[in-house]
Motif scaffolding. Structure first.
Motif, PDB file in Angstrom:
ATOM      1  N   ALA A   1       0.827  -1.209   0.000  1.00 49.17           N
ATOM      2  CA  ALA A   1       0.000   0.000   0.000  1.00 49.17           C
ATOM      3  C   ALA A   1       0.861   1.259   0.000  1.00 49.17           C
ATOM      4  O   ALA A   1       0.545   2.250  -0.673  1.00 49.17           O
ATOM      5  N   ARG A   2       1.964   1.253   0.752  1.00 47.20           N
ATOM      6  CA  ARG A   2       2.821   2.434   0.830  1.00 47.20           C
ATOM      7  C   ARG A   2       3.637   2.637  -0.448  1.00 47.20           C
ATOM      8  O   ARG A   2       3.855   3.776  -0.883  1.00 47.20           O
ATOM      9  N   ASN A   3       4.060   1.539  -1.064  1.00 49.56           N
ATOM     10  CA  ASN A   3       4.911   1.661  -2.247  1.00 49.56           C
ATOM     11  C   ASN A   3       4.120   1.917  -3.533  1.00 49.56           C
ATOM     12  O   ASN A   3       4.594   2.594  -4.441  1.00 49.56           O
TER      13      ASN A   3
ATOM     14  N   LEU B   1      -5.387  -2.579  -0.182  1.00 48.40           N
ATOM     15  CA  LEU B   1      -6.134  -3.803  -0.413  1.00 48.40           C
ATOM     16  C   LEU B   1      -7.045  -4.158   0.750  1.00 48.40           C
ATOM     17  O   LEU B   1      -7.689  -5.210   0.705  1.00 48.40           O
ATOM     18  N   CYS B   2      -7.115  -3.299   1.792  1.00 52.32           N
ATOM     19  CA  CYS B   2      -8.008  -3.527   2.925  1.00 52.32           C
ATOM     20  C   CYS B   2      -9.198  -2.568   2.833  1.00 52.32           C
ATOM     21  O   CYS B   2      -9.228  -1.648   2.014  1.00 52.32           O
ATOM     22  N   ILE B   3     -10.177  -2.800   3.714  1.00 50.28           N
ATOM     23  CA  ILE B   3     -11.382  -1.965   3.730  1.00 50.28           C
ATOM     24  C   ILE B   3     -10.985  -0.492   3.835  1.00 50.28           C
ATOM     25  O   ILE B   3     -10.023  -0.135   4.519  1.00 50.28           O
ATOM     26  N   TYR B   4     -11.785   0.378   3.181  1.00 54.80           N
ATOM     27  CA  TYR B   4     -11.411   1.776   3.032  1.00 54.80           C
ATOM     28  C   TYR B   4     -11.189   2.506   4.367  1.00 54.80           C
ATOM     29  O   TYR B   4     -10.307   3.357   4.477  1.00 54.80           O
ATOM     30  N   ASN B   5     -11.975   2.173   5.388  1.00 50.83           N
ATOM     31  CA  ASN B   5     -11.871   2.925   6.654  1.00 50.83           C
ATOM     32  C   ASN B   5     -10.764   2.415   7.561  1.00 50.83           C
ATOM     33  O   ASN B   5     -10.638   2.866   8.704  1.00 50.83           O
TER      34      ASN B   5
END
Length: 610
Positions: A90-92, A97-101
């Protein structure tokens, strides 16, 4: 077009193509909030791909995928084994890929992260270019997905059983389709440059194929029936289907072998007939490419039709479910639009085929009624297409509409028969079978009748009704003299189609029997056989239409001309000699006196144009 417009207005087409997540957001665009769904209404402009949290173990409930789906900016190219890998990805890549909140920094510390993030390990995937879905690249995921479908087939209807079988053995199905296409091309070339040896070779291969396929079907039926591992309902249905296939194949084998034995003396005339047809096609070589364009147009239309159908399936109003998720439930009128859409499939497909028939017939007519046989007209196919689109589209529409009218009752009868089959009403089943056969015979006759109407339209330039009336008059007056000739040519072409189907089905039997883990394979094999027949029919129909158009032109030539200097015949010597010899053979077999094909008013025998 009305249905397509409705699907677009309802947002179904956009949701289908762009994709949407489980919270009512359409990927790749800015969304409006849905009442009761706190995670809806997000800006997904940079998140164009749909990602399933359990992409390698999808489950279906009521024919819907139960896994949560999200909009992501990129699909994982490598396998992710831990929450730390998810956080690093996610950082790169900027793709969560996880739930938005769930914040990225909380991936490894939130106690509920395992529930809000995808199932580990996350397999590597790539984006599917048409519908923007993240599709796993791991072959095991495909097998798991297919096994989920197969385990649910006992609770599904026929359509979903067929779908699960095709998904499970899609590589084999594609390979068999390519094999059928290769056999079809070989046959087209064989009929184009046909010789006596090729006819005998074709008949020998057809006989071998029929006997071999029938024997293999009976052997597989015996083998599967005595297999102790046959436990699933689908496997038991495979045994029933194999028995039906074996019986049908045996009946077809006996009938065709009997016809070959009876008609064996006419083989030499068949060689002469296809030599004449090959001569005409040699003057118009682009006729052989017409099925290619027709096939490509049909494929494009069918893809468009399926896309609209899927759009109708996703059209509806957004309703919030438990957990703040959103489902689009169809309105009550959608089912009626689907039926209308289905009628459009039949009518449009028949219209495209009618256009091909009129194009071929128009080119043959132009070539036949050319005075200088040594100098064929330039671009007869393009000329035929231009005349079709400028003047005779209505004729193709009317002819295809008549076919559609007879096709729809057959489909309705099949649907009613499937219902009565469960209630075990023997009398009703027999009645529906008889009605189905009657409609099938009527449709076959109408196709033959339409073809001659199209040819008459190409000759006289009249509308469909007038051309149909003229075609009936010509056929009624000359049917006894021309039918026996063209029918045997059609029989040889039918044997060519049987050749393609037999060897394609044989390849399918060997392939599917090798992969016995694919339980639902019998119905896909039937579809492959049907596709092989349709493909061979599409390409060999060029020869069939050419034969029918040539003989109708010949009959009209005999009606309108008398062989005099003022009204000479258009027919060439080879065709006239062939028709005369063929009719002498027929009359000789009936122990009648040998008479010329037709005499003019002065009692002189017909002479070809010099």
């Amino acid at each position: 077009m009305f249905i397509t417009g409705y699907a677009v207005m309802a947002g179904a087409a956009e949701r289908l193509v762009l994709g949407y997540d489980s919270f009512g957001n359409i990927c790749g665009r800015k969304n409006t909030p849905v009442k009761g769904a706190p995670l809806s209404g997000q800006d997904m402009t940079n998140k164009k791909y749909v990602f399933f949290l359990n992409s390698c173990g999808l489950e279906m409930q009521s024919l819907r995928i139960s896994s949560l789906s999200l909009c992501v900016s990129s699909c994982p190219q490598e396998q992710l084994n831990s929450l730390e890998d998810l956080q690093s990805f996610a950082r790169n890549n900027g793709s969560c890929l996880c739930i938005y909140n769930l914040n990225i920094s909380s991936y490894t510390v939130n106690p509920k992260a395992a529930e809000l993030c995808p199932t580990l390990p996350v397999p590597p995937s790539k984006s599917f270019p048409l519908f923007n879905r993240c599709v796993p690249r791991n072959p095991e995921c495909y097998s798991k997905y297919a096994s989920v479908l197969i385990s649910m087939v006992n609770e599904m209807d026929v359509f979903h059983r067929i779908l699960s079988g095709i998904l499970a053995g899609r590589d084999t199905v594609i390979g068999l389709i390519v094999l059928a296409l290769a056999f079809t091309f070989i046959l087209v070339l064989a009929f184009r440059f046909i010789r006596t040896l090729l006819v005998h070779t074709l008949i020998a291969l057809v006989v071998f194929g029929l006997l071999f396929v029938s024997g293999v079907l009976w052997w597989l039926y015996y083998d599967y029936r005595n297999d102790p591992s046959t436990e699933l309902e689908t496997e038991k249905e495979n045994v029933k289907f194999l028995l039906g296939y074996a019986i049908f194949s045996t009946i077809v084998t006996v009938v065709l072998l009997s016809l070959i034995l009876v008609l064996r003396k006419r083989l030499q005339f068949t060689v002469q007939l296809f030599r004449i047809v090959g001569k005409i096609i040699g003057r118009i070589p682009f006729l052989l490419f017409q099925p290619v364009w027709t096939f490509l147009i049909l494929i494009a239309f069918w893809v468009f039709w399926v896309a609209v159908l899927l759009s109708l399936g996703t059209a509806g109003t957004a309703q919030t479910t438990s957990g703040g998720q959103v489902e689009y439930r169809a309105l009550s009128g959608i089912c009626y639009m689907a039926w209308y859409h289905f009628v459009g499939l039949i009518w449009t497909s028949e219209f495209i085929l009618a256009c091909q028939q009129m194009t071929v017939a128009g080119a043959v007519v132009t070539c036949y009624f050319n005075r200088n046989k040594n100098s064929p007209p330039s671009h007869p196919v393009l000329s035929s297409i231009s005349v079709l689109f400028c003047y005779h589209l209505g004729t193709a529409v009317k002819g295809s509409f008549l076919i559609t009218i007879l096709r729809i009752p057959r489909i309705i009868l099949l649907y009613l028969y499937s219902i009565l089959k469960q209630k075990e009403s023997a009398c009703a089943k027999c009645l529906f079978k008889c009605c189905f056969c009657w409609f099938w015979c009527q449709e076959s006759f109408l196709r033959y009748f339409n073809q001659h109407a199209y040819t008459t339209t190409a000759i006289n330039g009249t509308n469909f009704c007038t051309s149909a009336k003229d075609a009936v008059f010509i056929l009624a007056k000359n049917s006894a003299k021309l039918t026996s000739i063209s029918c045997f040519g059609d029989f040889i072409l039918f044997l060519g189609k049987v050749f393609v189907v037999c060897f394609t089905v044989f390849g399918g039997l060997m392939a599917f029997n090798y992969h016995r883990e694919l339980q639902a394979w019998v119905v896909p094999l039937l579809l492959v056989g049907f596709f092989a027949y349709v493909m061979s029919h599409s390409f060999l129909s060029v020869f069939e239409v050419t034969v029918d158009a040539m003989f109708l032109c010949f009959a009209i030539d005999m009606e309108t001309n008398d062989g005099s200097a003022e009204k000479p015949y258009f027919v060439d010597q080879e065709l006239l000699t062939f028709v005369s010899q063929s009719n002498k053979l027929t009359e000789g077999q009936k122990h009648r006196s040998v008479r010329p094909f037709q005499d003019n008013e002065d009692g002189m025998e017909l002479q070809p144009m010099t």
